[in-house]
Design an enzyme around this catalytic site. Sequence first.
Site, short mmCIF file in Angstrom:
data_model
loop_
_atom_site.label_atom_id
_atom_site.label_comp_id
_atom_site.label_asym_id
_atom_site.label_seq_id
_atom_site.Cartn_x
_atom_site.Cartn_y
_atom_site.Cartn_z
N HIS A 123 -3.09 7.48 2.40
CA HIS A 123 -3.55 6.18 1.91
C HIS A 123 -4.90 5.87 2.57
CE1 HIS A 123 -3.83 2.05 0.85
NE2 HIS A 123 -3.62 1.61 2.08
N ASN B 185 -10.17 0.30 -0.03
CA ASN B 185 -8.72 0.34 -0.11
C ASN B 185 -8.29 -0.24 -1.47
OD1 ASN B 185 -5.97 0.00 0.12
ND2 ASN B 185 -6.03 -1.01 2.11
N CYS C 33 0.81 -1.23 0.00
CA CYS C 33 0.00 0.00 0.00
C CYS C 33 0.84 1.28 0.00
CB CYS C 33 -0.95 0.01 1.19
SG CYS C 33 -2.22 -1.25 1.06
O1 UT7 Z 1 -3.70 -0.92 3.84
C1 UT7 Z 1 -2.70 -1.65 4.42
C2 UT7 Z 1 -2.76 -1.77 5.87
N1 UT7 Z 1 -4.01 -2.29 6.36
C3 UT7 Z 1 -4.69 -1.60 7.25
O2 UT7 Z 1 -4.31 -0.50 7.57
C4 UT7 Z 1 -5.88 -2.24 7.90
C5 UT7 Z 1 -5.77 -2.14 9.40
N2 UT7 Z 1 -6.84 -2.78 10.13
C6 UT7 Z 1 -8.13 -2.35 10.12
O3 UT7 Z 1 -8.48 -1.46 9.38
C7 UT7 Z 1 -9.09 -2.95 11.09
O4 UT7 Z 1 -8.38 -3.74 12.03
C8 UT7 Z 1 -10.21 -3.82 10.45
C9 UT7 Z 1 -11.16 -2.94 9.69
C10 UT7 Z 1 -9.60 -4.85 9.53
C11 UT7 Z 1 -11.02 -4.52 11.54
O5 UT7 Z 1 -11.53 -3.58 12.45
P1 UT7 Z 1 -11.33 -3.79 14.03
O6 UT7 Z 1 -12.01 -2.68 14.69
O7 UT7 Z 1 -9.85 -3.93 14.28
O8 UT7 Z 1 -12.11 -5.12 14.29
P2 UT7 Z 1 -11.58 -6.49 14.91
O9 UT7 Z 1 -10.75 -7.22 13.92
O10 UT7 Z 1 -10.99 -6.21 16.25
O11 UT7 Z 1 -12.94 -7.25 15.12
C12 UT7 Z 1 -13.92 -6.80 16.08
C13 UT7 Z 1 -15.11 -7.73 16.00
C14 UT7 Z 1 -14.74 -9.20 16.09
O12 UT7 Z 1 -15.76 -9.87 16.80
P3 UT7 Z 1 -15.59 -10.24 18.35
O13 UT7 Z 1 -14.37 -11.09 18.42
O14 UT7 Z 1 -15.42 -8.92 19.04
O15 UT7 Z 1 -16.86 -10.93 18.67
C15 UT7 Z 1 -14.77 -9.66 14.66
O16 UT7 Z 1 -15.05 -11.03 14.53
O17 UT7 Z 1 -15.78 -7.56 14.75
C16 UT7 Z 1 -15.92 -8.83 14.11
N3 UT7 Z 1 -15.86 -8.63 12.68
C17 UT7 Z 1 -16.96 -8.33 11.95
N4 UT7 Z 1 -18.25 -8.19 12.28
C18 UT7 Z 1 -19.10 -7.85 11.30
C19 UT7 Z 1 -14.78 -8.66 11.87
N5 UT7 Z 1 -15.15 -8.38 10.61
C20 UT7 Z 1 -16.49 -8.17 10.62
C21 UT7 Z 1 -17.44 -7.84 9.65
N6 UT7 Z 1 -18.73 -7.69 10.04
N7 UT7 Z 1 -17.11 -7.64 8.35
#
Ligand code: UT7
Length: 334
Positions: free
Chosen positions: A255, A285, A116
Amino acid sequence: MKKVFAAITGVEAYVPADVLTNADLEKMVDTTDEWIVTRTGIKERHILREPGKGSSDLAVPAVKKLLEKTGTSPDEVDLLICASATHDHDFPATANIISDKVGVKNAYSFDISAACSGFIFMLTVASKFIETGTAKKVICVGADKMSAITDYTDRSTCPLFGDASGVVLLEPSEEYGIQDHILGVDGAGRHHLYLKAGGSVRPASHETVDAREHFIYQEGQIVFKVAVQKMADVSVEMMKKHHLTPEDLTWLVPHQANLRIIEAVARRMGISRDQVMINIEKYGNTTTATIPLCLRDYESQLKKGDKLILSAFGGGYTWGALYLTWAYDPDKVV
Ligand code: UT7
């Protein structure tokens, strides 16, 4: 001898027509529009569905439009670079394929791989060719068909990515253009965001396909924290290095991986939201294309002399910032 700067003298982009909305994703995986919007800021993304088409096919319409818009003949181009995380093939370089498809015959071309952060790394490399007088017209293309490596059964990654290309023309200028760059990498971060199979370490096999190892693997929370830290650090460092106050800066061009990352970076820089280019809601993205896609969408608001910081973070880990001054007024391509 007078210093020469590499200035952006034109910008274009291309997104495929097909739109994949959050409502569509609700039918494909266990997710909601509300979760995707509040956690990422993304409402829809564009997908190249046509079989047999790759990142070069996203790049070609953008490059053709750029050549036309800037009145540049393909024969005049000295160098064409492509940054991508989804090259058409492992080899040859996608840049060569793009050059062939748009009729650029007198240039040399090569690819850059920095995930990225690819657009920032590419512009840094390209600027050196201009600054040393080695090249006069350089085309820099960020093109990514992210849908090719996105697992549409994995709700933690499939809402994030979209397909697009963005392209700029770089030319010499006595005053405007890229003033400085800061780049960084930390290879120890490579296991948190990558494609597990398909390379020389783990070539494609029935086993790798069955294990879905040709799709993006990301440990989202871990990557999120480093992304905020590194993008903010590098952007603030650039401001300090050039004695730029928040009022001095016209635009941050970040980005577009997650709206929460963008907002956190802007807060650390002390700038207001209306100084930040944001279009993540429309495209998600698009990896190497996010920054030029922003420049294209905001081009009509850019004025000669505007001070911009471009900033990115990506897999690898990779990160970087560019400080540049904008070279032309709206509707006046130089
Ligand atoms: O571009 C290159 C670099 N990449 C990035 O910069 C991406 C960096 N990461 C992120 O943007 C975020 O971490 C994500 C958008 C990928 C995820 O957001 P988050 O706030 O970190 O969520 P999480 O992974 O901590 O998940 C929170 C909860 C989990 O459930 P529990 O364990 O709390 O019950 C996940 O299973 O949200 C759940 N979850 C979803 N729920 C509904 C994960 N994906 C989804 C979804 N819909 N699509």
